[in-house]
Design an enzyme around this catalytic site. Structure first.
Site, PDB file in Angstrom:
ATOM      1  CG  HIS A 173      -2.053   0.939   1.079  1.00  0.00           C
ATOM      2  ND1 HIS A 173      -1.955   2.270   1.359  1.00  0.00           N
ATOM      3  CD2 HIS A 173      -3.314   0.728   0.638  1.00  0.00           C
ATOM      4  CE1 HIS A 173      -3.112   2.843   1.102  1.00  0.00           C
ATOM      5  NE2 HIS A 173      -3.956   1.944   0.659  1.00  0.00           N
TER       6      HIS A 173
ATOM      7  CG  ASP B  93      -9.488  -4.170  -2.425  1.00  0.00           C
ATOM      8  OD1 ASP B  93     -10.617  -4.375  -1.929  1.00  0.00           O
ATOM      9  OD2 ASP B  93      -9.161  -3.096  -2.933  1.00  0.00           O
TER      10      ASP B  93
HETATM   11  N1  ACO Z   1       4.320  -7.575  -4.905  1.00  0.00           N
HETATM   12  C1  ACO Z   1       5.673  -7.563  -5.023  1.00  0.00           C
HETATM   13  N2  ACO Z   1       6.447  -6.483  -4.844  1.00  0.00           N
HETATM   14  C2  ACO Z   1       5.830  -5.327  -4.538  1.00  0.00           C
HETATM   15  C3  ACO Z   1       4.432  -5.238  -4.391  1.00  0.00           C
HETATM   16  C4  ACO Z   1       3.678  -6.414  -4.584  1.00  0.00           C
HETATM   17  N3  ACO Z   1       2.336  -6.413  -4.453  1.00  0.00           N
HETATM   18  N4  ACO Z   1       4.090  -3.968  -4.082  1.00  0.00           N
HETATM   19  C5  ACO Z   1       5.234  -3.271  -4.034  1.00  0.00           C
HETATM   20  N5  ACO Z   1       6.290  -4.089  -4.300  1.00  0.00           N
HETATM   21  C6  ACO Z   1       7.715  -3.710  -4.269  1.00  0.00           C
HETATM   22  C7  ACO Z   1       8.133  -2.925  -5.485  1.00  0.00           C
HETATM   23  O1  ACO Z   1       8.610  -3.760  -6.514  1.00  0.00           O
HETATM   24  C8  ACO Z   1       9.198  -2.024  -4.917  1.00  0.00           C
HETATM   25  O2  ACO Z   1      10.353  -2.801  -4.747  1.00  0.00           O
HETATM   26  P1  ACO Z   1      11.837  -2.109  -4.918  1.00  0.00           P
HETATM   27  O3  ACO Z   1      11.959  -1.117  -3.798  1.00  0.00           O
HETATM   28  O4  ACO Z   1      12.777  -3.255  -4.825  1.00  0.00           O
HETATM   29  O5  ACO Z   1      11.836  -1.467  -6.282  1.00  0.00           O
HETATM   30  C9  ACO Z   1       8.694  -1.697  -3.511  1.00  0.00           C
HETATM   31  O6  ACO Z   1       7.887  -2.831  -3.140  1.00  0.00           O
HETATM   32  C10 ACO Z   1       7.876  -0.409  -3.434  1.00  0.00           C
HETATM   33  O7  ACO Z   1       6.827  -0.514  -4.401  1.00  0.00           O
HETATM   34  P2  ACO Z   1       6.198   0.741  -5.142  1.00  0.00           P
HETATM   35  O8  ACO Z   1       5.486   0.254  -6.356  1.00  0.00           O
HETATM   36  O9  ACO Z   1       7.241   1.797  -5.320  1.00  0.00           O
HETATM   37  O10 ACO Z   1       5.157   1.251  -4.046  1.00  0.00           O
HETATM   38  P3  ACO Z   1       3.968   2.220  -4.310  1.00  0.00           P
HETATM   39  O11 ACO Z   1       3.683   2.869  -3.010  1.00  0.00           O
HETATM   40  O12 ACO Z   1       4.228   3.084  -5.493  1.00  0.00           O
HETATM   41  O13 ACO Z   1       2.766   1.224  -4.735  1.00  0.00           O
HETATM   42  C11 ACO Z   1       0.937  -0.242  -4.634  1.00  0.00           C
HETATM   43  C12 ACO Z   1       1.769   0.804  -3.883  1.00  0.00           C
HETATM   44  C13 ACO Z   1       0.530   0.286  -6.034  1.00  0.00           C
HETATM   45  C14 ACO Z   1      -0.336  -0.536  -3.853  1.00  0.00           C
HETATM   46  C15 ACO Z   1       1.786  -1.526  -4.815  1.00  0.00           C
HETATM   47  O14 ACO Z   1       2.134  -2.029  -3.532  1.00  0.00           O
HETATM   48  C16 ACO Z   1       1.066  -2.609  -5.641  1.00  0.00           C
HETATM   49  O15 ACO Z   1       1.176  -2.596  -6.866  1.00  0.00           O
HETATM   50  N6  ACO Z   1       0.349  -3.559  -4.965  1.00  0.00           N
HETATM   51  C17 ACO Z   1      -0.422  -4.562  -5.668  1.00  0.00           C
HETATM   52  C18 ACO Z   1      -1.720  -3.973  -6.150  1.00  0.00           C
HETATM   53  C19 ACO Z   1      -2.724  -3.727  -5.044  1.00  0.00           C
HETATM   54  O16 ACO Z   1      -2.975  -4.594  -4.209  1.00  0.00           O
HETATM   55  N7  ACO Z   1      -3.321  -2.546  -5.085  1.00  0.00           N
HETATM   56  C20 ACO Z   1      -4.405  -2.172  -4.128  1.00  0.00           C
HETATM   57  C21 ACO Z   1      -3.936  -1.110  -3.181  1.00  0.00           C
HETATM   58  S1  ACO Z   1      -5.183  -0.832  -1.978  1.00  0.00           S
HETATM   59  C22 ACO Z   1      -6.288   0.145  -2.766  1.00  0.00           C
HETATM   60  O17 ACO Z   1      -6.040   0.886  -3.656  1.00  0.00           O
HETATM   61  C23 ACO Z   1      -7.650   0.001  -2.341  1.00  0.00           C
END
Ligand code: ACO
Length: 428
Positions: A307, A364
């Site tokens: 998140h 979710d």
């Molecule tokens: N699985 C694996 N790795 C992940 C995940 C994941 N679900 N989420 C983040 N990471 C990793 C990234 O690869 C990144 O790694 P790095 O530092 O080695 O490059 C690090 O964690 C940070 O990730 P970001 O994408 O920079 O984090 P951001 O805050 O931009 O994204 C987000 C948050 C979009 C929710 C992300 O965690 C994601 O894509 N999750 C899966 C989708 C999801 O469940 N979305 C619902 C969110 S809740 C809502 O909107 C109601």
């Protein structure tokens, strides 16, 4: 004297006022930075940018705190109803009994939509995703209520627009499902509650309230409450920025629905179930998918994990996980996908990659399991989220309008060509 910070740049010192919120959060006010220094700030994805001051929702991602208008999400999910929470978010205070009765009565008596909406619906192919249909139908309300086009009308008229939005969204949402199933639409029934009416229009359950167990009814209400607002997230920011141009509430909410649709935001609930099904179909090898999620050369992510603001736990996920267990027990359903979800959660929570990045199950991860148990099809999951999020979008839009916020218009750092001369086509 208020707090301030100093910015030193190229021999000059600029004072930046510090704004402190109710919960002692400090923010540098950079609104005059460009006119004073020529500098702008760059913050891709607004990871560190406050776009507004807001009195609606407080969130502390480090400590897993979420409050609507000062009330904790845990208490609201346990003790309040969804429409009570909607009232709280939109008008700022918990309603008295008579205020709530009046609010519910108003919503109940505006749930019908114009018959011509049916011809718009008929124009969509049955394969149309219900989120796209819903966004279009909400936008179409501007055609049936042209006065709503002007958000600067009287308070009463704006409130009428708000009531219609809450009243009609379940009807439009259920109709988007009926279109997908190529089934005849069902009309709302005034004697049913908000949630029961929606289930009736989806599945034709006129006695829903009598047949449904209190555990299940409460779980649906809880889901809607937990989704009702989440401060300046992707869709709420979209609603605010669209509304900041003085576009109507319906146009702004329609844009919010589109923003919610994506799998990195509200679309995650659909993506989670599809991912869990895939893992199940592939023999249930959870470790394989955890490894894929960690592999930077693989685009696979664990949907429902991570998140933007919660880096220790998502308080909504804790409540939903328990509700999912309760609903499945109550309905006597054994869903193998729930076992995979729990296994996946355990493996990921103990894995250094996920721990180091603060990646935990979000709201979710478990919500789709409840929707599935209730017979709601996968591509309707995000529509359920939209139903819950509507009061938040309205509250954000209303606050932005009442505070007379300026049009949202970020700046950029240009990285393209410097000026160059036009070349005639025969010389290229
Ligand atoms: N699985 C694996 N790795 C992940 C995940 C994941 N679900 N989420 C983040 N990471 C990793 C990234 O690869 C990144 O790694 P790095 O530092 O080695 O490059 C690090 O964690 C940070 O990730 P970001 O994408 O920079 O984090 P951001 O805050 O931009 O994204 C987000 C948050 C979009 C929710 C992300 O965690 C994601 O894509 N999750 C899966 C989708 C999801 O469940 N979305 C619902 C969110 S809740 C809502 O909107 C109601």
């Amino acid at each position: 004297m208020g707090k301030k910070a100093e910015l030193h740049f190229e021999g000059n010192v600029y004072d930046l006022p510090v704004i402190t919120g109710t919960e002692n959060e400090n923010a540098l006010d950079i609104s005059k930075l460009r006119s004073q220094s020529g500098l702008i700030t760059l913050d891709r994805g607004f990871k560190n940018t406050g776009s507004t001051e807001s009195a609606i929702t407080f969130l502390n991602g480090e400590e897993g705190v979420l409050r609507y208008r000062g009330y904790s999400i845990e208490e609201l999910a346990e003790k309040a109803t969804f429409l009570e929470v909607a009232y709280l978010l939109i008008y700022g205070e918990l309603p008295t009994k008579s205020e709530l009765d009046f609010f519910i009565d108003e919503i109940t008596h505006h749930s019908l939509v114009h018959e011509d909406v049916k011809s718009i619906l008929d124009g969509f192919p049955s394969k149309a995703h219900p989120m796209g249909v819903l966004s279009s139908l909400v936008s179409s309300l501007t055609a049936f209520y042209p006065k709503s086009l002007d958000p600067n009308r009287s308070k009463e008229e704006v409130n009428g627009t708000i009531i219609r939005a809450i009243a009609k969204l379940p009807t439009l949402a259920a109709w988007s499902y009926k279109n997908r199933m190529r089934q005849p639409i069902m009309y709302p029934k005034n004697e049913l509650s908000y949630t029961a009416n929606f289930m009736h229009m989806m599945f034709g359950l006129p006695t829903f309230e009598k047949e449904i167990s209190p555990v299940v009814a409460k779980a649906i209400d809880k889901l809607l409450i937990l989704h009702a607002d989440h401060e300046q997230n992707c869709s709420a920011s979209t609603v605010r920025i669209v509304g900041s141009s003085h576009a109507s509430l319906y146009a702004s909410v329609s844009a919010g629905i589109a923003a919610l649709w994506g799998p990195l935001h509200g679309g995650a609930n659909q993506a989670v179930i599809e991912m869990l099904e895939k893992i199940k179909g592939d023999g249930g090898d959870v470790d394989k998918y955890v490894a894929k999620a960690k592999d930077k050369s693989d685009s696979f992510r664990l949907m429902g994990f991570g998140h933007r603001v919660y880096k220790n736990f998502d308080p909504r996920a804790t409540i939903i996980k328990k509700a999912a267990d309760d609903v499945l027990n109550e309905l006597g359903i054994e869903d193998p996908v729930l076992d995979i979800a729990k296994k996946l959660e355990q493996v990921a929570l103990n894995d250094e990659y996920f721990k180091a990045r603060g990646l935990y199950p979000n709201v979710d991860f478990y919500s789709g399991i409840i929707y599935r148990a209730l017979g709601i099809p996968t591509d309707m999951f995000t529509v359920m989220f939209a139903l819950g999020r509507l009061p938040g979008w309205i509250a954000q839009w209303k606050e932005m309008r009442e505070n007379q916020e300026p049009i949202g218009r970020p700046r950029q750092v240009y990285t393209g060509y410097p000026e160059r001369l036009y070349v005639n086509i025969e010389n290229r």
